[in-house]
Design a protein around this motif. Structure first.
Motif, short mmCIF file in Angstrom:
data_model
loop_
_atom_site.label_atom_id
_atom_site.label_comp_id
_atom_site.label_asym_id
_atom_site.label_seq_id
_atom_site.Cartn_x
_atom_site.Cartn_y
_atom_site.Cartn_z
N SER A 66 0.82 -1.22 0.00
CA SER A 66 0.00 0.00 0.00
C SER A 66 0.85 1.27 0.00
N ARG A 102 -5.25 8.72 -5.16
CA ARG A 102 -4.15 7.79 -5.43
C ARG A 102 -3.96 7.59 -6.93
N GLN A 124 2.87 -0.64 -9.75
CA GLN A 124 1.53 -0.56 -9.16
C GLN A 124 0.42 -0.99 -10.12
N VAL A 176 0.72 4.32 -2.60
CA VAL A 176 1.20 5.69 -2.43
C VAL A 176 2.70 5.67 -2.16
N MET A 195 -5.62 7.84 2.17
CA MET A 195 -5.84 8.54 0.90
C MET A 195 -6.92 7.86 0.07
N ARG A 220 -2.36 10.80 -8.52
CA ARG A 220 -0.93 10.90 -8.22
C ARG A 220 -0.14 9.86 -9.01
N TYR A 221 -0.65 8.64 -9.08
CA TYR A 221 0.02 7.57 -9.82
C TYR A 221 0.16 7.95 -11.30
N ALA A 230 -1.12 8.63 3.77
CA ALA A 230 -1.09 7.67 2.66
C ALA A 230 -2.10 6.56 2.87
#
Length: 459
Positions: free
Chosen positions: A352, A423, A374, A381, A418, A426-427, A415
């Motif tokens: 995670s 998530r 991921q 995160v 979140m 951001r990814y 995190a």
């Protein structure tokens, strides 16, 4: 196409179809596989009369040699890792200087250049890697080698106020001026180098952006090393234990935090353990619902400072687990051994949080590998130190100061809480940066600029 000759401190032949372990090895291997050429360096052996070995794999010739015990002690354990490594990582307190070790460092670079010279052709492009080999180009020029030579520094470059702690800093930095192109991970590193050249030795920045110092004209540039995101994604997806590779059946509801580092004081491991303990103390609702896995293979085990950091980590891990563990929950798993690359990518995918908090790092490819591994539909995160080179590109990570344990603890809590939409955003932002500056871009941009640069006549 001209042949590529790569020189690095360590060389281990890579068999066709086998994945290389690290970013340097992968990038160098791909570059050599495309153009053909030689990979030259130390094979890790120590012997009284080390022979030169040659092995052909496809269109790559691996040429390796051993070191004598004296050379190993002075060049590798001594000046490279007891002087340059700590100072370039801003750790003056851990550095030592010994004149004999510096002379050994220069002697080994001279010896390696002499061994390489008979293998060269006039149009070969020579690419030197990392701090062990800073004087290599000057030794080549003394031998009459006029090939184009580039240098890439994989670690940080410190500001002049730190660099000048090294007594022969002027002599050492003068040797860098014999390269045609010097590459750095970040603009911060490049500017620190340029600052040294202009302030300490009154070098001149020319109209075309090149530098002139010590009578030599050369260029510097920024080439952040990357990863191969598609390969990493595939390894993470296909790992057989990908569903819950770190958990027992009864633990499937627990979230995991993962860190993977060489066992090194620059990685901020002790500070990270303290931050994790602070996280469990300040946010007790996460107890029993999270586990932290720190993988830290032994590094340079015969160097005293590395023995000390290992003892510190073992003590801190025992303290955390002894104070907080229950019969069915161990908060911290400290694994002092290496794991196969495909297993690591599977572990990254299932975790995670990727917890990457070096005190100072040239780039830190683990940060990029964690993101690339991921699941795009449900990504984890990345919590990332502002002092890792990767923080310049992965700006959508949760950026932390590794000297602030409470700040890191708060980032872990954030995190874990979140929401999925954030998530994913951001990814996706980080993946765009990773794809734009992947391993091919690093390699191709550096070699393009090295081939294109035309310096002024050398003295």
């Amino acid at each position: 196409m001209s042949r590529l000759v790569v020189v690095s401190n360590r060389v281990a032949p890579i068999k066709a179809g086998k994945a290389a372990a690290g970013g340097l090895a992968v990038g160098v291997y791909d570059a050599l596989r495309q153009s053909g050429g030689i990979w030259f360096g130390w094979n890790g052996d120590i012997s009284a009369d080390p022979p030169i070995n040659s092995e052909q794999v496809g269109n790559i010739t691996y040429v390796t040699l051993g070191l004598t015990k004296r050379d190993y002690d002075q060049y590798y354990r001594g000046f490279s890792n007891a002087t340059l490594w700590p100072i370039f990582h801003y750790r003056i307190d851990l550095a030592r200087y010994d004149r004999d070790e510096y002379e050994g460092y220069r002697r080994v670079n001279q010896m390696l250049a002499q061994k390489l010279k008979p293998l060269l052709k006039p149009d070969d492009i020579i690419w030197i890697h990392d701090y062990h080999l800073i004087p290599f180009a000057e030794e080549c020029r003394r031998l009459g080698i006029r090939n184009r030579i580039g240098f890439f520094l994989h670690i940080p470059f410190p500001p002049p106020e730190i660099l000048t702690v090294i007594p022969p800093h002027n002599e050492l930095l003068k040797t860098l001026c014999y390269y045609d192109l010097i590459g750095f991970q970040t603009e911060t590193d490049r500017l620190a180098f340029q600052d040294y050249m202009t302030r300490e030795v009154r070098g001149v920045i020319e109209a075309d952006g090149s530098l002139t110092a010590y009578g030599q004209n050369f260029r510097s540039g920024v080439y952040p090393i990357g990863v191969v995101p598609n390969e990493i994604q595939q390894l993470g997806e296909t790992y057989k234990g990908r569903r819950h590779p770190m958990r027992r059946t009864s633990d499937t509801a627990r979230k995991t935090i993962i860190s993977v580092d060489r066992l090194d004081y620059s990685k901020g491991l002790v500070e990270r353990f303290k931050a994790y303990e602070a996280f469990l103390d300040r946010f007790p609702e996460h107890r029993r619902n999270v586990e932290f896995f720190q993988i830290a293979p032994t590094s340079r085990s015969d160097v005293r400072t590395y023995q000390s950091i290992r003892r510190q980590l073992e003590s801190e891990a025992g303290h955390i687990n002894g104070r907080l563990s229950d019969l069915d929950w161990t908060p911290l798993h400290y694994l002092n051994k290496s794991h196969e690359r495909r297993i690591l990518m599977g572990l990254f995918r299932s975790a995670s949080i990727g917890f990457v908090t070096p005190l100072r790092d040239g780039m830190n490819l683990v940060a990029k590998e964690y993101v690339a591994a991921q699941n795009p539909e449900d990504p984890g995160v990345l919590v990332l130190s502002r002092f890792a080179g990767a923080a310049r590109e992965l700006t959508s990570a949760l950026i932390v100061n590794p000297y602030d344990c409470i700040g890191m603890a708060e980032a872990l809590d954030r995190a874990l809480r979140m929401p999925l939409a954030e998530r994913r955003d951001r990814y996706e932002h980080m993946m765009r940066a990773i794809r734009a500056a992947d391993l091919s871009a690093w390699r191709d941009n550096f070699l393009r600029d090295l081939r294109a640069f035309v310096s002024q006549p050398r003295e």
